[in-house]
Design a protein around this motif. Structure first.
Motif, PDB file in Angstrom:
ATOM      1  N   ALA A 120      65.562  51.820 103.818  1.00 42.08           N
ATOM      2  CA  ALA A 120      64.820  52.584 102.822  1.00 42.08           C
ATOM      3  C   ALA A 120      63.854  51.634 102.115  1.00 42.08           C
ATOM      4  N   THR A 121      62.742  52.171 101.619  1.00 41.31           N
ATOM      5  CA  THR A 121      61.742  51.358 100.937  1.00 41.31           C
ATOM      6  C   THR A 121      61.418  51.961  99.574  1.00 41.31           C
ATOM      7  N   SER A 122      60.963  51.083  98.662  1.00 40.08           N
ATOM      8  CA  SER A 122      60.657  51.521  97.307  1.00 40.08           C
ATOM      9  C   SER A 122      59.640  50.580  96.678  1.00 40.08           C
ATOM     10  N   GLN A 123      58.933  51.097  95.695  1.00 43.20           N
ATOM     11  CA  GLN A 123      58.034  50.273  94.888  1.00 43.20           C
ATOM     12  C   GLN A 123      58.637  49.935  93.530  1.00 43.20           C
ATOM     13  N   ASP A 124      59.708  50.646  93.144  1.00 39.83           N
ATOM     14  CA  ASP A 124      60.224  50.478  91.787  1.00 39.83           C
ATOM     15  C   ASP A 124      61.749  50.374  91.698  1.00 39.83           C
ATOM     16  N   LEU A 125      62.440  50.344  92.824  1.00 41.77           N
ATOM     17  CA  LEU A 125      63.901  50.249  92.912  1.00 41.77           C
ATOM     18  C   LEU A 125      64.614  51.547  92.527  1.00 41.77           C
ATOM     19  N   ARG A 126      63.871  52.551  92.087  1.00 43.86           N
ATOM     20  CA  ARG A 126      64.490  53.810  91.687  1.00 43.86           C
ATOM     21  C   ARG A 126      64.210  54.943  92.659  1.00 43.86           C
ATOM     22  N   ASN A 127      63.032  54.978  93.203  1.00 45.60           N
ATOM     23  CA  ASN A 127      62.624  56.043  94.119  1.00 45.60           C
ATOM     24  C   ASN A 127      62.495  55.460  95.519  1.00 45.60           C
ATOM     25  N   TRP A 128      63.347  55.949  96.423  1.00 41.40           N
ATOM     26  CA  TRP A 128      63.451  55.363  97.754  1.00 41.40           C
ATOM     27  C   TRP A 128      63.038  56.359  98.840  1.00 41.40           C
ATOM     28  N   THR A 129      62.332  55.835  99.840  1.00 40.05           N
ATOM     29  CA  THR A 129      61.982  56.606 101.038  1.00 40.05           C
ATOM     30  C   THR A 129      62.867  56.137 102.180  1.00 40.05           C
ATOM     31  N   LYS A 130      63.630  57.057 102.745  1.00 39.84           N
ATOM     32  CA  LYS A 130      64.514  56.711 103.849  1.00 39.84           C
ATOM     33  C   LYS A 130      63.760  56.729 105.172  1.00 39.84           C
ATOM     34  N   HIS A 131      64.020  55.714 106.002  1.00 43.70           N
ATOM     35  CA  HIS A 131      63.368  55.592 107.312  1.00 43.70           C
ATOM     36  C   HIS A 131      64.357  55.774 108.461  1.00 43.70           C
ATOM     37  N   GLY A 132      65.601  56.104 108.154  1.00 48.86           N
ATOM     38  CA  GLY A 132      66.569  56.416 109.190  1.00 48.86           C
ATOM     39  C   GLY A 132      67.270  55.200 109.762  1.00 48.86           C
ATOM     40  N   PRO A 133      68.156  55.416 110.747  1.00 49.20           N
ATOM     41  CA  PRO A 133      68.887  54.321 111.387  1.00 49.20           C
ATOM     42  C   PRO A 133      67.953  53.383 112.145  1.00 49.20           C
TER      43      PRO A 133
END
Length: 321
Positions: A120-133
């Motif tokens: 998962a990636t984030s710019q602020d540690l609170r809102n994450w985008t999941k990219h899967g396995p």
């Protein structure tokens, strides 16, 4: 030695005398266990991303902040929770690396049948985008196996500095493997799971049963790669004991070990280390340089959260581990 210098071996580390620094609380999503944390320095604070769950053992990732590396203030809601089929029963065991303005978080997605290493990636540690396995067909327990047929992957530590234009990750529970990426999202193992891993369990040692990646790897002062790993033995009664070691690899040959510790640098010693949901566990997933020392954050028996520190140049009357 300069501030923040990385040498092999790194340490010795001294457990904080007032551990645990985080414990379960209330009747919330973190009422059962709080453990296995990763860490990153943001500005002049330490951010801790940790695994927590209630009695249902469905894990979420929480976020806490500290001005001194020891005392943390938790945010009330988790920042990463089950939402997909592959992680519907748990987002477990985070590891974080920062590259530029982006945080890259590896975690284990658990569906109660299969564990898969996810990103998962984030710019602020609170809102994450999941990219899967990341490795949906890979079994990191090879070559020794673990009595299960099918994919299994956990634990990913991303080196935040590129090596010859590519990024490097060490990953795996059971054995440790390496993978590369050009974009930090799509990863390719350097060897297949029917070929030798970077590191497999060592019979008769503190890693007799399994090895597993710890925090994100570091570049040493002489340009080599230091990887802290967790290790376990399995007792005759089926119980386990988790400690931690360190290995050194060359960035041009990341599948070859140049050196490794023959004894653990941290191991269960306190009541919290030896009593819990899974007893006799010190499990390290977080390591940061903050102000004048190294902070290593670890789970204590899958129940509480501790920290140990190492200040370069400080004399120790007794080496730890």
């Amino acid at each position: 030695m300069t501030a923040g210098a990385v040498q092999f071996p790194l340490g010795p580390f001294t457990p904080f005398e007032r551990n645990p620094i985080l414990t379960p609380r209330g009747e919330t999503w973190e009422s059962g266990s709080v453990y296995n944390p990763t860490a990153v320095v943001v500005g002049d604070r330490v951010a801790l991303l940790y695994r927590a769950h209630a009695d249902d053992i469905v894990s979420h990732v929480g976020l806490a902040w500290s001005d001194d590396g020891f005392c943390f203030e938790r945010e009330s809601e988790p920042v990463l929770s089950p939402s997909e089929d592959y992680d519907r029963f748990g987002c477990e065991d985070p590891r974080v690396s920062q590259v530029g303005d982006t945080f890259y978080l590896t975690y284990t997605g658990w569906d109660r049948d299969t564990a898969l290493l996810c990103l998962a990636t984030s710019q602020d540690l609170r809102n994450w985008t999941k990219h899967g396995p990341l490795f949906p067909d890979f079994d990191t327990f090879q070559p020794q196996g673990h009595g299960q047929v099918g994919p299994w992957s956990k634990a990913g530590g991303i080196l935040p500095q590129a090596v010859d234009g590519r990024y490097l990750m060490f990953f795996g529970e059971g054995s440790i493997w390496a993978a590369t990426s050009e974009d930090l999202i799509h990863w390719t193992p350097l060897t297949a799971d029917d070929q030798p891993p970077v590191m497999a369990p060592r019979p008769g040692t503190f890693s007799d049963f399994l090895v597993e990646v710890g925090p994100a790897p570091l570049i040493t002062d002489n340009g080599l790669i230091l990887l802290i790993h967790n290790a376990a033995i399995k007792n005759a009664d089926g119980s386990v004991r988790y400690t931690a070691g360190q290995i050194l690899v060359h960035p041009d040959r990341p599948t070859e070990i140049l050196a490794e510790l023959t004894r653990p640098w941290i191991e269960p010693t306190t009541y919290e280390d030896t009593h819990g949901l899974v007893s006799n566990v010190t499990f390290v997933e977080g390591l940061v340089w903050f102000r004048d020392r190294w902070f290593a954050y670890y789970g204590q028996s899958d129940s509480t959260l501790g920290v140990a520190t190492h200040r370069p140049g400080e004399r120790h009357s007794e080496l730890q581990g």
